[in-house]
Design a protein around this motif. Structure first.
Motif, mmCIF file in Angstrom:
data_model
loop_
_atom_site.group_PDB
_atom_site.id
_atom_site.type_symbol
_atom_site.label_atom_id
_atom_site.label_comp_id
_atom_site.label_asym_id
_atom_site.label_seq_id
_atom_site.Cartn_x
_atom_site.Cartn_y
_atom_site.Cartn_z
ATOM 1 N N SER A 198 64.364 26.816 53.708
ATOM 2 C CA SER A 198 64.903 27.165 52.492
ATOM 3 C C SER A 198 63.976 28.200 51.869
ATOM 4 O O SER A 198 62.768 28.388 52.431
ATOM 5 C CB SER A 198 64.624 25.657 51.698
ATOM 6 N N HIS A 199 64.220 28.680 50.859
ATOM 7 C CA HIS A 199 63.402 29.611 50.062
ATOM 8 C C HIS A 199 62.923 29.164 48.658
ATOM 9 O O HIS A 199 62.445 29.747 47.799
ATOM 10 C CB HIS A 199 63.916 31.188 49.843
ATOM 11 N N ASP A 200 63.452 27.675 48.384
ATOM 12 C CA ASP A 200 63.477 27.276 47.218
ATOM 13 C C ASP A 200 62.106 26.275 46.993
ATOM 14 O O ASP A 200 61.992 25.270 47.564
ATOM 15 C CB ASP A 200 64.593 26.295 47.177
ATOM 16 N N ARG A 201 61.124 27.046 46.427
ATOM 17 C CA ARG A 201 59.801 26.618 46.478
ATOM 18 C C ARG A 201 59.736 25.004 45.712
ATOM 19 O O ARG A 201 58.867 24.068 46.126
ATOM 20 C CB ARG A 201 58.794 27.605 45.933
ATOM 21 N N ASP A 202 60.360 25.249 44.445
ATOM 22 C CA ASP A 202 60.316 23.837 43.659
ATOM 23 C C ASP A 202 60.938 22.755 44.588
ATOM 24 O O ASP A 202 60.376 21.405 44.608
ATOM 25 C CB ASP A 202 61.246 24.216 42.430
ATOM 26 N N PHE A 203 62.121 22.994 45.359
ATOM 27 C CA PHE A 203 62.656 21.927 46.121
ATOM 28 C C PHE A 203 61.718 21.472 47.401
ATOM 29 O O PHE A 203 61.900 20.177 47.548
ATOM 30 C CB PHE A 203 64.098 22.423 46.639
ATOM 31 N N LEU A 204 61.073 22.358 47.833
ATOM 32 C CA LEU A 204 60.185 22.104 49.163
ATOM 33 C C LEU A 204 59.050 21.346 48.629
ATOM 34 O O LEU A 204 58.355 20.647 49.374
ATOM 35 C CB LEU A 204 59.803 23.462 49.808
ATOM 36 N N ASP A 205 58.502 21.413 47.343
ATOM 37 C CA ASP A 205 57.279 21.020 46.686
ATOM 38 C C ASP A 205 57.315 19.437 46.865
ATOM 39 O O ASP A 205 58.239 18.825 46.124
ATOM 40 C CB ASP A 205 56.935 21.624 45.188
ATOM 41 N N GLY A 206 56.451 18.904 47.479
ATOM 42 C CA GLY A 206 56.491 17.516 47.264
ATOM 43 C C GLY A 206 57.405 16.549 48.319
ATOM 44 O O GLY A 206 57.482 15.453 48.544
ATOM 45 N N LEU A 207 58.212 17.542 49.149
ATOM 46 C CA LEU A 207 58.888 17.335 49.924
ATOM 47 C C LEU A 207 58.641 17.215 51.607
ATOM 48 O O LEU A 207 58.779 16.473 52.348
ATOM 49 C CB LEU A 207 60.243 17.801 50.039
ATOM 50 N N VAL A 208 57.751 18.577 51.927
ATOM 51 C CA VAL A 208 57.540 18.751 53.135
ATOM 52 C C VAL A 208 55.938 18.861 53.128
ATOM 53 O O VAL A 208 55.255 18.990 52.196
ATOM 54 C CB VAL A 208 57.838 20.248 53.856
ATOM 55 N N GLN A 209 55.481 18.605 54.320
ATOM 56 C CA GLN A 209 53.986 18.360 54.544
ATOM 57 C C GLN A 209 53.448 19.421 55.479
ATOM 58 O O GLN A 209 52.188 19.672 55.736
ATOM 59 C CB GLN A 209 53.649 17.021 54.896
ATOM 60 N N LYS A 210 54.240 20.235 56.118
ATOM 61 C CA LYS A 210 54.069 21.206 57.160
ATOM 62 C C LYS A 210 54.897 22.420 56.949
ATOM 63 O O LYS A 210 55.963 22.397 56.564
ATOM 64 C CB LYS A 210 54.064 20.662 58.252
ATOM 65 N N VAL A 211 54.418 23.696 57.077
ATOM 66 C CA VAL A 211 55.257 24.547 57.075
ATOM 67 C C VAL A 211 55.026 25.678 58.278
ATOM 68 O O VAL A 211 54.233 25.834 58.990
ATOM 69 C CB VAL A 211 54.691 25.645 56.005
ATOM 70 N N TYR A 212 56.318 26.114 59.191
ATOM 71 C CA TYR A 212 56.148 26.949 60.053
ATOM 72 C C TYR A 212 56.761 28.466 59.659
ATOM 73 O O TYR A 212 57.787 28.439 59.011
ATOM 74 C CB TYR A 212 57.203 26.417 61.245
ATOM 75 N N GLU A 213 55.901 29.277 59.400
ATOM 76 C CA GLU A 213 56.045 30.612 59.203
ATOM 77 C C GLU A 213 56.667 31.530 60.291
ATOM 78 O O GLU A 213 55.939 31.604 61.547
ATOM 79 C CB GLU A 213 54.711 31.240 58.494
ATOM 80 N N PHE A 214 57.711 31.963 60.143
ATOM 81 C CA PHE A 214 58.347 33.126 60.930
ATOM 82 C C PHE A 214 58.101 34.547 60.431
ATOM 83 O O PHE A 214 58.230 34.897 59.252
ATOM 84 C CB PHE A 214 60.036 32.920 60.835
ATOM 85 N N GLY A 215 57.431 35.330 61.337
ATOM 86 C CA GLY A 215 57.356 36.791 61.107
ATOM 87 C C GLY A 215 56.516 37.554 62.251
ATOM 88 O O GLY A 215 55.694 37.012 63.034
ATOM 89 N N ASN A 216 56.856 38.750 62.317
ATOM 90 C CA ASN A 216 56.403 39.780 63.432
ATOM 91 C C ASN A 216 56.457 38.955 64.799
ATOM 92 O O ASN A 216 55.673 39.005 65.535
ATOM 93 C CB ASN A 216 54.820 39.728 63.163
#
Length: 543
Positions: A498-516
């Motif tokens: 998702s790109h929806d920061r407000d939706f993800l806030d308080g819902l997920v505790q860990k982030v996997y970042e895709f790039g390069n």
């Protein structure tokens, strides 16, 4: 200053809104809010000149430009990305070509006294005055800057627009619009096809460089960051708040409480008056008083309480069957399409019950890794699902799996079990299916409606690993709150792209970042991740 005077829209004997008036000033950044179907997109189209109102008018100062980005559009296929974006300057380039053409004619003609010669001189004078009043700009550099800001790579500039998805074509259209430097920018759900970095770039542009903006968006963080005024369309009229979205919600609640009190008081007065009329209507001595009160009721202007979204339903998932401790484990997973490497050496371990987000620019492999997990595509390396993992998967094309011969109600009724069976209508209402929608066949639903129905269907299936790819694109804010609450209560494992920061806030505790071509683990929530990214970017600039 653009003024809207007494606008009304009627169709099929129904009034969408009436007598709407407001003024748009420079530096106004307006959030246009209201329930789905209230008339927000229609109002935007009228402001853009793409639709005529039934009554009323929009007054725009001479020379002012309005740029409109609708929800759905397609660019032509015959140009490259750079050529398509450069069309923003087509009018200026045509003006310059016309000036050169007239100059050539004036240089070779000798009929200095003729009317035709004088007309050319006048035409040249008017065009030159307009052309030279426009600030001199490096058009190619500006096109490049906007395209890079919106997530394109330089290698994309020469690719044909036909090679890009609808979301990327939307970005090309957005670039054209921003390059025109319009006096008023109208945006209808602009963030649906943008990744988090592109949304932040657009926010910065609108805050620091745009003149006036009106936006319809269900992205709460985006709306709150860019707006300083909120216009709500409800029950055929508007309420204008000089406040950003989060403050508007407080003011709206106060307004509705006052309305409810006035409504209750009026209903009490009406009941007492009717009781008086009933009691004394046959009494001769009270005839005048009875008639007076009957007339008063006939003339009474009834107080309306603004629509309150009754979709505050607490949606409970079926209990998740217990899975092994590690639902997903990957070791050195890589994926290429031909010569294009999407990612390599991806090693991650997802524990039971974790709620994580996949984030990164579009095209960096988020959905590709999901397809690897689903075993829909081949890949290199080792990927294992844990014991008794039962996956529920929501993708952007999920609607294609629905049975078109069923009605909306039947689709959910067929799979609902337990207590939820008594609340199917409430559940459908929470996901924006009104009373008139539940008996519609799936085959007549719009793309967004099908997506919402597919989402409800998935939420009622007993699974222990939920994978949701952009689940909020067709949901309004209230529906997103219902979904977010349900996901917070979900006792299984959750992966959200998702790109929806407000939706993800308080819902997920860990982030996997895709790039390069890499996938990086961040042990923070979404805002912790974003703060960290800004720091990294600053350090890179200092280097």
């Amino acid at each position: 200053m653009i003024s809207v005077d007494s606008l009304a829209v009627e169709f099929g004997g129904q009034t969408l809104f009436k007598d709407i008036s407001f003024v748009i000033n420079e530096n106004d950044r307006i959030a246009l809010m209201g329930k789905n179907g209230a008339g927000k997109s229609t109002l935007l189209k009228i402001l853009a000149g793409a639709r005529e109102p039934s009554r009323g008018k929009v007054s725009v100062p001479e020379g002012a430009t309005i740029a409109y980005l609708p929800q759905h559009l397609l660019t032509e296929d015959s140009r490259t990305v750079f050529e398509e974006a450069s069309l923003a300057f087509a009018e200026i380039q045509q003006m310059e070509a016309k000036i050169n053409e007239i100059n050539e004619q004036l240089a070779i003609r000798t009929d200095y006294e003729s009317d035709e010669y004088m007309q050319l001189i006048e035409q040249m004078s008017a065009l030159s005055e307009r052309f030279y009043s426009i600030e001199e700009r490096n058009y190619d550099a500006e096109v490049e800057k906007k395209l890079l800001g919106l997530g394109f790579k330089r290698s994309d500039f020469t690719r044909n627009t036909s090679e890009f998805s609808g979301g990327w074509r939307m970005r090309i259209e957005l670039a054209k619009m921003l390059l025109r430097e319009p006096d008023l920018i109208l945006l209808d759900e602009p963030t649906n096809h943008l990744d988090i970095e592109s949304i932040q770039w657009l926010e910065n542009f609108l805050i620091n460089s745009a003149k006036a903006v009106i936006v319809i968006s269900h992205d709460r963080a985006f709306v709150d960051n860019i707006t300083n005024r909120t216009i709500e369309v409800t029950l055929g009229r508007i309420y204008d708040y000089k406040a950003k979205y989060s403050h508007y919600l407080e003011l709206r609640r106060e307004r509705r409480e006052q309305q409810q009190k006035q409504y209750d008081d009026q209903q009490k007065m009406i009941a007492e008056t009717k009781e008086f009329i009933e009691r004394f209507k046959g009494t001769y001595s009270k005839t005048l008083q009875v008639q007076s009160r009957v007339k008063m009721l006939e003339k009474l202007e009834l107080i309306e309480v603004d629509e309150e979204d009754t979709s505050a339903l607490r949606l409970k998932f079926p209990p998740a069957p217990r899975s092994g401790n590690y639902p997903i484990t990957t070791e050195m997973v890589s994926k290429s399409y031909g010569d294009k490497l999407v990612f390599e050496k991806v090693s991650l371990t997802i524990e039971r019950g974790e709620k994580i987000a996949f984030v990164g620019k579009n095209g960096e492999g988020k959905s590709t890794l999901v397809k690897c997990i689903m075993n829909e595509i081949q890949y290199g390396g080792n990927l294992q699902l844990g014991h008794n993992v039962q996956i529920g998967y929501f993708a952007q094309n999920q609607a294609a799996t629905l049975d078109e011969s069923l009605t909306v109600f039947q689709t959910i009724d067929d799979i609902a079990v337990g207590d939820i069976r008594t609340k199917i209508r409430d559940l459908l209402g929470a996901f924006m299916f009104g009373r008139n929608d539940i008996d519609k066949k799936v085959k007549v639903l719009s793309g967004g409606e099908r997506q919402r129905l597919a989402m409800i269907k998935l939420l009622l299936e007993p699974v222990n690993l939920l994978i949701l790819d952009e689940p909020t694109n067709h949901l309004d804010m209230k529906t997103k709150d219902v979904l977010k609450q349900a996901l917070n209560d979900f006792d299984g494992t959750l992966i959200i792209v998702s790109h929806d920061r407000d939706f993800l806030d308080g819902l997920v505790q860990k982030v996997y970042e895709f790039g390069n071509q890499r996938v990086t683990e961040h042990l923070e929530d979404i805002y912790g991740f974003l703060r960290k990214k800004n720091m990294e970017n600053l350090r890179e600039i200092e280097k």
